[in-house]
Scaffold this active site. Structure first.
Site, mmCIF file in Angstrom:
data_model
loop_
_atom_site.group_PDB
_atom_site.id
_atom_site.type_symbol
_atom_site.label_atom_id
_atom_site.label_comp_id
_atom_site.label_asym_id
_atom_site.label_seq_id
_atom_site.Cartn_x
_atom_site.Cartn_y
_atom_site.Cartn_z
ATOM 1 N N ASP A 194 0.620 -1.160 -0.083
ATOM 2 C CA ASP A 194 0.103 0.132 -0.153
ATOM 3 C C ASP A 194 0.884 1.349 -0.082
ATOM 4 O O ASP A 194 0.568 2.174 -0.486
ATOM 5 C CB ASP A 194 -0.788 -0.141 1.277
ATOM 6 C CG ASP A 194 -2.056 -1.057 1.335
ATOM 7 O OD1 ASP A 194 -2.365 -1.204 0.042
ATOM 8 O OD2 ASP A 194 -2.439 -1.766 2.229
ATOM 9 N N GLY A 195 2.129 1.324 0.637
ATOM 10 C CA GLY A 195 2.666 2.588 0.934
ATOM 11 C C GLY A 195 3.498 2.862 -0.513
ATOM 12 O O GLY A 195 3.259 4.146 -0.978
ATOM 13 N N ARG A 226 -2.513 12.940 26.312
ATOM 14 C CA ARG A 226 -3.562 13.900 26.358
ATOM 15 C C ARG A 226 -4.457 13.561 24.889
ATOM 16 O O ARG A 226 -4.011 13.523 23.811
ATOM 17 C CB ARG A 226 -3.138 15.452 26.434
ATOM 18 C CG ARG A 226 -2.477 15.388 27.812
ATOM 19 C CD ARG A 226 -2.206 16.910 27.933
ATOM 20 N NE ARG A 226 -3.312 17.687 28.120
ATOM 21 C CZ ARG A 226 -3.136 19.143 28.114
ATOM 22 N NH1 ARG A 226 -2.159 19.678 28.258
ATOM 23 N NH2 ARG A 226 -4.326 19.586 28.188
ATOM 24 N N THR A 230 -11.690 2.022 2.793
ATOM 25 C CA THR A 230 -10.939 0.490 3.372
ATOM 26 C C THR A 230 -9.849 0.605 4.017
ATOM 27 O O THR A 230 -8.843 -0.503 4.210
ATOM 28 C CB THR A 230 -11.187 -0.411 2.060
ATOM 29 O OG1 THR A 230 -10.353 0.336 0.862
ATOM 30 C CG2 THR A 230 -12.526 -0.563 1.794
#
Length: 301
Positions: free
Chosen positions: A77-78, A162, A192
């Site tokens: 995907d990258g 936080r 997706t």
């Protein structure tokens, strides 16, 4: 005989994967045998067994694809998102071959390399356009950053201890506010990806819409929102909260000071994807996620 000598294809690969090295070798050999010109990056040529006839370019810029018919991307995907950056900027369609895990942007798997080469050589593919988003970051009333995304623009907290306090807006009207780990503003293509992991709905690619999906929100009303494709989404980081960060497709990032405002709207420039077959998105979804469909009988005949 069809003239192919002037046809040029650009190859982008994840050279850190042994499978990509072997796949690149097979694809390049097949294209060259058919008389196509192949381009690649010099930096990748060190790791790929490329013949001397391959045109090598020093860096990945949109100009690298000038005169190219297609951008073939081999990887996960990258790597596919890296290819999408070049595809969008150049207007050249991208054909992805998945060598990773899920690979929703890919059109083929590593076992389909012969088919990929054959379809490219015979021009047996179609091109579809995928919606993108344009992103503006405002601070103190000024635009301080612009960006885009194919999958999503995610506003996230930086400090793990936080929460990020935000107010959400759609079309100039406030919707709700809460503390959270972040907000994902996604396209249907990105439904997706990160938005899915955050609990958002799966949206079929042909549906034109924008998504706003909270990440670990501390609120009773923190549901995913699906809006019109013409809507303008905004995430306002509250002045009293720690600063945040904006990620676009998980690749490009910029810090968000307290009080920053992030606006997301339909992108002016789509990403063009090459398609080899007409398999439905439903079948792709079932295959990618290995969904259980045993017992299905279909519509009565």
């Amino acid at each position: 005989m069809t003239e192919t000598r002037t046809r040029t294809v650009f190859l982008l690969a994840h050279t850190g994967r042994p499978a990509a090295v072997r796949s690149a070798e097979l694809v390049v050999q097949g294209l060259l045998r058919a008389g196509l010109i192949v381009r690649a990056l010099e930096s990748e040529a060190f790791d790929l067994p490329l013949p001397s006839s391959v045109e090598l370019l020093p860096e990945a810029t949109p100009e690298c694809l000038n005169g190219c018919e297609l951008l073939i991307v081999l990887g996960g995907d990258g790597t596919l998102l890296r290819g999408a950056e070049l595809a969008r900027a150049s207007g050249v369609p991208m054909l992805g071959v998945n060598l990773g895990r899920v690979g929703f942007l890919a059109e083929a798997e590593r076992d389909d390399l012969d088919k990929v080469v054959d379809r490219v050589v015979t021009r047996s593919y179609e091109v579809e356009e995928r919606m993108t988003v344009d992103v503006l970051v405002h601070s103190n009333g000024e635009v301080v950053h612009t960006d885009w995304a194919l999958n999503e623009a995610a506003v996230q907290k930086v400090s793990p201890e936080r929460m990020l306090e935000v107010v959400l807006e759609v079309d100039g009207r406030p919707v709700t506010g809460f503390g959270c780990d972040g907000i994902v503003c996604a396209t249907p293509t990105g439904s997706t990806a990160y938005a899915f992991s955050a609990g958002g709905p799966v949206v079929w690619p042909e549906v034109e819409a924008l998504l706003m999906v909270p990440i670990s929100a501390h609120a009773l009303f923190a549901k995913p929102l699906v809006t019109s494709p013409t809507s303008v989404l905004a995430v306002e980081v509250q002045p009293h909260t720690p600063h945040g960060v904006l990620w676009c497709d998980g690749r490009r990032t910029v810090g968000l000071p307290a009080g920053a405002r992030v606006e997301v709207r339909r992108g002016a420039v789509p990403v063009r994807l090459a398609r080899l077959h007409h398999a439905s998105f439903t079948d792709r979804l079932v295959a990618k996620f290995a969904l259980p469909v045993s017992g299905w009988r279909g519509a009565p005949g």
